[in-house]
Design a protein around this motif. Structure first.
Motif, PDB file in Angstrom:
ATOM      1  N   THR A   1       0.831  -1.208   0.000  1.00  0.00           N
ATOM      2  CA  THR A   1       0.000   0.000   0.000  1.00  0.00           C
ATOM      3  C   THR A   1       0.863   1.254   0.000  1.00  0.00           C
ATOM      4  N   THR A   2       1.938   1.237   0.793  1.00  0.00           N
ATOM      5  CA  THR A   2       2.845   2.391   0.840  1.00  0.00           C
ATOM      6  C   THR A   2       3.515   2.620  -0.503  1.00  0.00           C
ATOM      7  N   LEU A   3       3.991   1.534  -1.130  1.00  0.00           N
ATOM      8  CA  LEU A   3       4.645   1.668  -2.439  1.00  0.00           C
ATOM      9  C   LEU A   3       3.663   2.157  -3.494  1.00  0.00           C
TER      10      LEU A   3
ATOM     11  N   PHE B   1       4.236  10.166  -7.126  1.00  0.00           N
ATOM     12  CA  PHE B   1       5.242  10.587  -8.087  1.00  0.00           C
ATOM     13  C   PHE B   1       4.687  10.665  -9.514  1.00  0.00           C
ATOM     14  N   LEU B   2       3.723   9.818  -9.846  1.00  0.00           N
ATOM     15  CA  LEU B   2       3.190   9.793 -11.207  1.00  0.00           C
ATOM     16  C   LEU B   2       2.084  10.818 -11.420  1.00  0.00           C
ATOM     17  N   ALA B   3       1.451  11.278 -10.339  1.00  0.00           N
ATOM     18  CA  ALA B   3       0.318  12.190 -10.485  1.00  0.00           C
ATOM     19  C   ALA B   3       0.665  13.455 -11.276  1.00  0.00           C
TER      20      ALA B   3
END
Length: 295
Positions: A35-37, A44-46
């Motif tokens: 979940t954290t990853l 980062f992708l947003a």
């Protein structure tokens, strides 16, 4: 009446409960880690996903009507000398930088790790000392030097400057990589009649390929995204790299910034770097750990 299995009868209830608790704890830990990853990946992708969506959304992207279209990419492609020309310029500079960095760092790392000569450690420290100097302060004397060599306003001169900036980190990586290779391989190659050059080419380079991939990837990403050096060393519009072309596009419309075309340029700039990293990520990780353990 059926009897319980021997293994179940032999295992105390307390041990079975402890085993179940351990399995539950392992599952909870794995779920939390995943979940954290996933959350970090989304974080980062947003921005990149939002930029990609904004580059094809809006009136300027859809020919004046609200909707989805590729007009931002069309305006980007038609700006100045053209998007293909600027992309090709960035690719040429990046490939020249990678070739120069790998050649100098491989030979220098091999010499620093395998040969003893007067001033070896001092030369290595002086090379690393380049990292301590803010590189923009070196661009003016380098511009003068390139002018005297006849390499001003050229991709080759820019690539030589970027190679110099990448050399300290690359030399450090390659020296550690060669130090991590057992010297028994060198001795076996010498017994078989190989000289230093053949030993490097046929024996050692195949072993340190992950480190070379790491160095090459760093050199490519740094040169592809470099802005200040091309801005100072290139003056011909047809020679500009993609970052400098995007900056010129941003400031050439009398204060009216075409954000849609700029967002399209961000996507075009990011795609090669992202694809290259995904393609080489396994070698990239191995390259960082290649010099961690010696012998």
């Amino acid at each position: 009446m059926s009897l319980p299995p021997a293994s179940a009868a032999a295992t105390p209830p307390a041990s079975r409960r402890a085993g179940r608790r351990r399995r539950i704890l392992v599952r909870i830990t794995a779920t939390g880690r995943h979940t954290t990853l996933l959350a970090l990946a989304v974080l980062f992708l947003a921005p990149l996903l939002w930029t990609a969506w904004a580059s094809v959304r809006g009136p300027r992207a859809a020919g004046g009507a609200e909707g989805v279209g590729l007009d931002n990419y069309r305006r980007l492609a038609e700006y100045g000398a053209g998007l293909p020309q600027y992309t090709a310029n960035s690719l040429v500079v990046s490939l020249l930088t990678v070739a120069g960095t790998l050649t100098a760092a491989t030979l220098g790392g091999y010499a620093a790790a395998r040969f003893r000569f007067p001033g070896r450690d001092l030369l290595f420290l002086v090379t690393l000392g380049i990292l301590m100097v803010p590189y923009p302060t070196l661009l003016v004397p380098l511009y003068v030097l390139l002018g005297r060599l006849g390499l001003e306003n050229s991709h080759l001169g820019l690539a030589l400057v970027l190679t110099m900036f990448q050399l300290p980190f690359a030399l450090f990586m390659m020296r550690n990589a060669f130090d991590g290779v057992p010297r028994d391989l060198d001795e076996a190659a010498l017994i078989d009649g190989c000289g230093p050059v053949r030993t490097l080419v046929r024996v050692l380079i195949p072993v340190v390929v992950p480190a070379m991939v790491t160095v090459g990837l760093f050199a490519f990403l740094a040169s592809w995204n470099e802005f200040i050096a091309p801005l100072m060393l290139l003056s011909d519009d047809s020679l500009l790299t993609l970052p400098t072309a995007l900056a010129a596009m941003r400031s050439s419309s009398h204060g009216a910034i075409d954000f849609g075309a700029l967002q399209a340029g961000v996507i075009v700039s990011a795609v090669p770097c992202t694809a290259l990293f995904l393609l080489l990520q396994r070698h990239y990780v191995r390259g960082f750990t290649s010099g961690a353990l010696k012998g």
